[in-house]
Design a protein around this motif. Structure first.
Motif, short mmCIF file in Angstrom:
data_model
loop_
_atom_site.label_atom_id
_atom_site.label_comp_id
_atom_site.label_asym_id
_atom_site.label_seq_id
_atom_site.Cartn_x
_atom_site.Cartn_y
_atom_site.Cartn_z
N ALA A 42 -5.38 10.66 -0.55
CA ALA A 42 -5.72 9.62 -1.46
C ALA A 42 -6.60 9.05 -2.32
O ALA A 42 -6.91 9.89 -2.75
N GLN A 58 7.15 4.56 1.56
CA GLN A 58 7.03 4.65 2.84
C GLN A 58 7.23 3.49 3.92
O GLN A 58 6.60 3.74 5.26
N SER A 59 6.48 2.74 3.30
CA SER A 59 6.61 1.39 4.57
C SER A 59 7.97 1.27 5.86
O SER A 59 7.09 1.18 7.12
N ARG A 67 -5.08 0.52 2.89
CA ARG A 67 -6.36 1.08 1.75
C ARG A 67 -7.95 -0.15 1.82
O ARG A 67 -8.90 0.92 1.56
N LEU A 111 0.03 9.32 7.85
CA LEU A 111 1.30 8.08 7.78
C LEU A 111 0.98 8.42 9.50
O LEU A 111 1.74 9.77 10.03
N GLN A 113 -5.00 10.66 3.95
CA GLN A 113 -3.93 10.08 4.77
C GLN A 113 -2.94 10.91 5.70
O GLN A 113 -2.41 10.81 4.84
N ASP A 143 0.62 -1.34 0.16
CA ASP A 143 0.10 -0.34 -0.26
C ASP A 143 0.23 1.53 -0.01
O ASP A 143 0.55 2.02 -0.66
N TRP A 144 1.85 1.43 0.88
CA TRP A 144 2.89 2.53 0.84
C TRP A 144 4.17 1.80 0.25
O TRP A 144 5.54 1.95 1.44
N GLN A 193 -1.36 13.06 3.12
CA GLN A 193 -1.12 12.93 1.90
C GLN A 193 -2.12 12.19 1.42
O GLN A 193 -3.14 11.93 2.08
N MET A 198 -3.67 2.12 8.12
CA MET A 198 -3.07 2.50 7.68
C MET A 198 -3.36 1.40 5.83
O MET A 198 -2.52 1.99 4.65
#
Length: 431
Positions: free
Chosen positions: A407, A159-160, A377, A414, A412, A155-156, A405, A375
Motif C-alpha cells: 500500500a 480487484q473489487s 484505504r 485482500l 494489504q 480503492d481496488w 500487495q 479493505m
C-alpha cells in the motif's frame, strides 16, 4: 418440536431488519433446538441468509404486490431464506418450497402460506429474467451494500469483483498451534488420526488449515489448550512484531485475546492486554486460562493512557484498531448489513486518536504494529500516512508478505488471497 426454518426466519429478521448480530441471534435461538443437526441447519440458514440478503431482498419487491418488511418481517425473511435454499444451498426445489411453506404455518401465519408458495413458484418460473436483473449491478450480483461496492471499486479497481466474490465463499477453518503445549506436527497427526483433513500452513509457522468449519471443542487438544482458532491473516501480526524474551508488550484493543495469546506463545514477554469493554475482556481471560498463559489485563481506553499507564515504556505495541471489518465479511456476513458509509470517517478519527495516544508509550527503538481488518484505504494507509507526516521520530518499516500487495504505507492482504481474510498492516519504528 420447533421448526428450524421458522426459527431461522425470526432470527434473520432480527439480524437484517433490527441490527442484531449473527452471534447474538445464534446464542439466543440455538438452545431452542435439541438436535445438533437442526442447530447446524440454523447456522447455515442464518449465515447464508445474512450473506445473501442484499441479493434476494430487493427482488421481493418485484415478486410481491405489497412489501412485507414492516408488516410481516419474519415472513419477508422466510421468503429470503426460501430463495437462499433454492439458489445457494441448492436444495431440491420441491423440498425447499414445501419446507418453507410449512415454516409459515409453524410461525402461526397459516394465511400467508399460499402467498409464500406463490412467490417461490413465481421465482422458479421467472428465474432467468430475475437473475439477469440482479447480476446487472455489482451490489446485487455480490450481495454488498451499494456504498461498499462503490468504495471497493474506487480503492481496488482491478480487484473489487474478486474481493466481493471472495466475501461470499466459505473460508477454511484455521487453527494456531500453541507451541508451549504441543508441536504443529504432533497436532496435525492427531487430527488426521481422528479422521479430520488437516494440513500445516505453507508459510505461517503456527498455522493449521482444515477445509471446513466444525465444532472445535470436539477437536483433539482443545480442552488441553493446544490450539486456538485464528485466521492466518491475524497470525501475521505476531510475526511482524519480531519479539524477544524480556520485552514489555502492549496489546491495545485486545479482545477477544487471540493476538495477545499468540504473542505470549512466541516469547517470554511481559504483556499488558488492554480492552475498553469489560464484558468483552472476559473472553481474554477465558482464552488465557485455556491456553495456560498469563497477562496483565487492564480495562481502559487506548485513547486515554493517562488513566491506566504506569509510565514505563513498551518495547512493542500492537494496535488492532477498531474498524469497519470489511475485510472479514466471509466470516462475519452480517457486517455488510449493519455497517454504514457514515461510520468510516468516525472510525478513521478514532484510529488516529489511538495512534496519537499510544505512540508516546513506545520506547526509543521500539516497534508499533498497526493493523485493521478493513479493505478501505481511508482506515488504513491514509490514516497511517497522514499520521506519519506529524511524527518526526517515526518511520515506516518496509516489508513484504507471500500474499497481498504494498500500500502507500504498509501492506494489504485482500480477502481470499492465500485463502486468508482481508487485513492491513503497517510496522512503525521509533527513532
Amino acid at each position: 418440536m420447533t421448526d428450524t426454518r421458522a426459527l431461522a426466519a425470526q432470527a434473520l429478521a432480527d439480524i437484517a431488519l433490527r441490527g442484531t448480530s449473527l452471534r447474538d441471534a445464534m446464542e439466543r435461538h440455538a438452545p431452542k433446538l435439541a438436535d445438533s443437526r437442526d442447530r447446524a441447519l440454523l447456522m447455515a440458514l442464518l449465515s447464508d441468509g445474512a450473506r445473501w440478503w442484499l441479493r434476494f431482498d430487493p427482488v421481493l419487491d418485484r415478486l410481491l404486490e405489497k412489501p412485507l418488511r414492516q408488516k410481516e418481517p419474519a415472513v419477508h425473511a422466510l421468503l429470503v431464506l426460501g430463495l437462499v435454499q433454492l439458489e445457494i444451498l441448492k436444495l431440491p426445489e420441491y423440498a425447499a418450497v414445501a419446507a418453507t411453506v410449512q415454516a409459515t404455518r409453524a410461525m402461526q401465519r397459516p394465511r400467508m402460506a399460499g402467498l409464500v408458495n406463490a412467490v417461490l413458484r413465481r421465482w422458479q418460473r421467472e428465474r432467468e429474467t430475475l437473475l439477469a436483473a440482479l447480476d446487472a449491478k455489482p451490489q446485487t450480483r455480490h450481495a454488498h451494500p451499494a456504498w461498499l461496492a462503490k468504495a471497493l471499486a474506487h480503492d481496488w479497481p482491478e480487484q473489487s469483483d474478486a474481493v466481493m466474490a471472495a466475501d461470499n465463499v466459505e473460508p477454511p477453518l484455521m487453527l494456531r498451534v500453541n507451541q508451549r503445549r504441543t508441536t504443529r506436527v504432533s497436532l496435525v497427526d492427531r487430527l488426521r488420526s481422528d479422521g479430520y483433513t488437516a494440513d500445516a500452513h505453507d508459510w505461517l509457522a503456527d498455522g493449521i488449515v482444515l477445509p471446513h468449519s466444525t465444532d472445535v471443542t470436539r477437536l483433539p487438544g482443545f480442552a488441553a489448550g493446544e490450539f486456538a482458532v485464528q485466521d492466518g491473516a491475524a497470525q501475521i501480526a505476531t510475526d511482524l512484531a519480531e519479539l524477544r524474551d524480556g520485552q514489555r508488550v502492549l496489546d491495545a484493543c485486545a479482545a477477544p485475546g487471540g493476538k495477545a495469546c499468540h504473542l505470549l506463545e512466541r516469547a517470554d514477554v511481559a504483556l499488558t492486554a488492554l480492552e475498553f469493554d469489560a464484558r468483552r475482556a472476559q473472553r481474554i481471560t477465558q482464552n488465557l486460562e485455556r491456553l495456560g498463559l498469563s497477562a496483565n489485563l487492564v480495562i481502559g481506553d487506548a485513547g486515554q493512557p493517562s488513566d491506566w499507564w504506569d509510565g514505563t515504556p513498551f518495547d512493542r505495541i500492537l494496535i488492532d484498531a477498531p474498524c469497519s471489518a470489511t475485510g472479514v465479511l466471509r466470516r462475519r456476513p452480517d457486517v455488510r448489513l449493519h455497517r454504514r458509509e457514515s461510520d468510516i470517517a468516525t472510525l478513521a478519527a478514532l484510529q488516529r486518536r489511538i495512534l496519537d495516544a499510544l505512540w508516546p508509550l513506545l520506547a526509543p527503538g521500539g516497534r508499533l504494529i498497526y493493523i485493521t481488518c478493513s479493505m478501505l484505504r481511508a482506515e488504513n494507509d491514509v490514516v497511517v500516512g497522514e499520521w506519519l507526516k506529524t511524527q518526526v521520530d517515526a518511520r515506516a518499516i518496509a516489508f513484504t508478505l507471500p500474499v497481498g500487495q504494498s500500500a502507500a504505507v504498509g501492506w494489504q492482504v485482500l480477502p481470499g488471497e492465500g485463502d486468508l481474510d482481508g487485513m492491513y498492516y503497517a510496522v512503525l519504528e521509533k527513532a
